[in-house]
Motif scaffolding. Structure first.
Motif, PDB file in Angstrom:
ATOM      1  N   MET A  74       0.843  -1.198   0.000  1.00 31.16           N
ATOM      2  CA  MET A  74       0.000   0.000   0.000  1.00 31.16           C
ATOM      3  C   MET A  74       0.876   1.246   0.000  1.00 31.16           C
ATOM      4  SD  MET A  74      -2.807   1.316   2.832  1.00 31.16           S
ATOM      5  CE  MET A  74      -3.931  -0.059   2.577  1.00 31.16           C
ATOM      6  N   THR A  75       0.560   2.169  -0.891  1.00 35.23           N
ATOM      7  CA  THR A  75       1.224   3.471  -0.913  1.00 35.23           C
ATOM      8  C   THR A  75       0.243   4.504  -0.367  1.00 35.23           C
ATOM      9  OG1 THR A  75       2.488   2.818  -2.874  1.00 35.23           O
ATOM     10  CG2 THR A  75       2.419   5.164  -2.353  1.00 35.23           C
ATOM     11  N   PHE A  76       0.728   5.362   0.525  1.00 39.74           N
ATOM     12  CA  PHE A  76      -0.162   6.355   1.125  1.00 39.74           C
ATOM     13  C   PHE A  76       0.600   7.649   1.418  1.00 39.74           C
ATOM     14  CE2 PHE A  76       1.629   3.826   4.581  1.00 39.74           C
ATOM     15  CZ  PHE A  76       2.080   4.787   5.474  1.00 39.74           C
ATOM     16  N   THR A  77      -0.145   8.732   1.461  1.00 41.88           N
ATOM     17  CA  THR A  77       0.429  10.003   1.891  1.00 41.88           C
ATOM     18  C   THR A  77       0.036  10.232   3.354  1.00 41.88           C
ATOM     19  OG1 THR A  77      -1.502  11.251   1.115  1.00 41.88           O
ATOM     20  CG2 THR A  77       0.348  11.017  -0.408  1.00 41.88           C
ATOM     21  N   GLN A  78       0.954  10.794   4.087  1.00 45.82           N
ATOM     22  CA  GLN A  78       0.739  11.081   5.509  1.00 45.82           C
ATOM     23  C   GLN A  78       0.879  12.588   5.716  1.00 45.82           C
ATOM     24  OE1 GLN A  78       2.683   8.590   8.693  1.00 45.82           O
ATOM     25  NE2 GLN A  78       3.796  10.493   9.093  1.00 45.82           N
ATOM     26  N   ARG A  79      -0.240  13.243   5.955  1.00 47.30           N
ATOM     27  CA  ARG A  79      -0.231  14.690   6.159  1.00 47.30           C
ATOM     28  C   ARG A  79      -0.485  14.996   7.629  1.00 47.30           C
ATOM     29  NH1 ARG A  79      -2.980  19.427   6.529  1.00 47.30           N
ATOM     30  NH2 ARG A  79      -2.219  21.146   5.223  1.00 47.30           N
ATOM     31  N   ILE A  80       0.406  15.792   8.218  1.00 47.50           N
ATOM     32  CA  ILE A  80       0.302  16.118   9.636  1.00 47.50           C
ATOM     33  C   ILE A  80      -0.674  17.280   9.816  1.00 47.50           C
ATOM     34  CG2 ILE A  80       1.545  16.759  11.714  1.00 47.50           C
ATOM     35  CD1 ILE A  80       2.276  14.020  10.502  1.00 47.50           C
ATOM     36  N   ASN A  81      -1.756  17.000  10.537  1.00 51.45           N
ATOM     37  CA  ASN A  81      -2.758  18.042  10.786  1.00 51.45           C
ATOM     38  C   ASN A  81      -2.387  18.931  11.958  1.00 51.45           C
ATOM     39  OD1 ASN A  81      -4.323  17.110   8.683  1.00 51.45           O
ATOM     40  ND2 ASN A  81      -5.637  15.844   9.987  1.00 51.45           N
ATOM     41  N   SER A  82      -1.907  18.297  13.036  1.00 44.35           N
ATOM     42  CA  SER A  82      -1.561  19.071  14.236  1.00 44.35           C
ATOM     43  C   SER A  82      -0.570  18.279  15.081  1.00 44.35           C
ATOM     44  CB  SER A  82      -2.820  19.371  15.065  1.00 44.35           C
ATOM     45  OG  SER A  82      -3.412  18.163  15.509  1.00 44.35           O
TER      46      SER A  82
END
Length: 341
Positions: free
Chosen positions: A95-103
């Protein structure tokens, strides 16, 4: 006293159940094991092996999980147990995924939005491929697994590589509610346990550990269950091998080797007892791994761990003019994650 041939027949009877039932489960029941800090190999500054999160930052990762079980007969057809059927059964997921930090809170724990961008899933039963999905292929666009592409969920990530909790995955789960095998696989990929397993970096030291020097070692215990072959517990020993400079970034390399854990043996015995099938076999096993981490960015570049275990039994009652046969069973587990950008 029962002969080895009787053991063969009993083991052969179990093989069908082992292969048809799929691969054994892995219990990520890890436990931090306190160890005395080793003396540093060199007088270098200690480093913090922790993840660093920045609000708004986005990183792409590719994670892989593989489980395989095999059984083979080694010997002449004359010595082969009646009704024996060998082969490999297992599955592989990428699985390829993006990890975006919200807080990020004052303890460095982050709320992160995970968005799935690509997926591959393969299932093999007795050497026969029963499911082969690749989201990059046009012919797979109508598979229920394709519904996962673009779906998002949020998790709480800790600096020491743990997943404190799954904050919300309801929207993604709502997209995969069918009754087909592919639907069920998609739903299983979104369970809390699967999400936590996918995003946990177990090679990092515990939350209460101090910065580490090159040469220092820390340990964790992990249990693996192999259905009719019982369970095994391993003490995974991680060592910071080196810290080097690469293009203005400090890169840490951690190596892992594991040994059967005596500390958990009694507990496993009480929980699951001993396997009568496993007692018929001798076994060999290896569990190794490596972590490469960008200390400057506070991100893991690559981390993988692999377990290979084999059980085998030789027919000592074979006729004198026939080469003794042997039954060999194997189980492999692979867990890996790599930073794509």
């Amino acid at each position: 006293m029962k002969s080895t041939r009787v053991c063969y027949l009993a083991a052969s009877f179990a093989i069908g159940l082992l292969l048809i039932g799929g691969c054994a489960r892995q219990t990520r029941k890890t436990q931090q094991v306190p160890t005395a800090p080793a003396q540093p190999a060199q007088e270098e500054p200690a480093v913090d092996l922790v993840l660093k999160f920045t609000p708004g930052n986005s990183t792409t990762y590719r994670v892989a999980r593989e489980s395989d079980r095999g059984v083979e007969w080694e010997g002449s057809a004359e010595t082969k147990p009646k009704g024996f059927t060998g082969g490999h059964t297992g599955n592989r997921m990428e699985m390829t995924f993006t990890q975006r930090i919200n807080s990020v809170d004052n303890k460095g724990t982050a709320a992160a939005k995970i968005t799935i961008t690509a997926l591959k899933y393969l299932i093999r039963v007795k050497n026969k491929v029963t499911l082969d999905f690749d989201s990059s292929r046009q012919q797979d666009v109508n598979s229920p697994l394709s519904e996962l592409i673009g779906q998002s969920y949020t998790v709480e990530l800790t600096p020491n590589g743990g997943v404190a909790k799954v904050i919300d995955a309801s929207e993604a789960r709502a997209a995969v509610k069918g009754a087909t095998t592919a639907d069920k696989i998609a739903a299983n990929l979104l369970t809390n346990d699967a999400i936590k397993n996918r995003h946990t970096i177990s090679a990092l030291p515990g939350a209460d550990d101090e910065p580490v020097h090159v040469g220092q070692t820390w340990s964790k215990v992990e249990n693996f269950a192999f259905d009719l072959m019982g369970a095994k517990s391993y003490e995974k020993r991680y060592t910071l091998e080196e810290v080097r400079d690469v293009r203005d970034h400090r890169i840490a390399v951690v190596k892992m080797n594991a040994v059967p854990s005596a500390a958990k043996a009694k507990e496993l015995y009480k929980e699951q007892g001993t396997s009568p099938f496993a007692q018929m076999f001798d076994s060999t096993e290896t569990l190794t791994g490596e972590l490469t981490m960008d200390l400057t960015a506070g991100k893991v570049n690559e981390c993988h761990e692999q377990l290979l275990i084999e059980w085998f039994i030789v027919d000592t009652n074979a006729k004198s003019n026939v080469r003794p046969g042997a039954l060999r069973m194997s189980a492999a587990r692979l867990a890996g994650i790599e930073r794509v950008d």
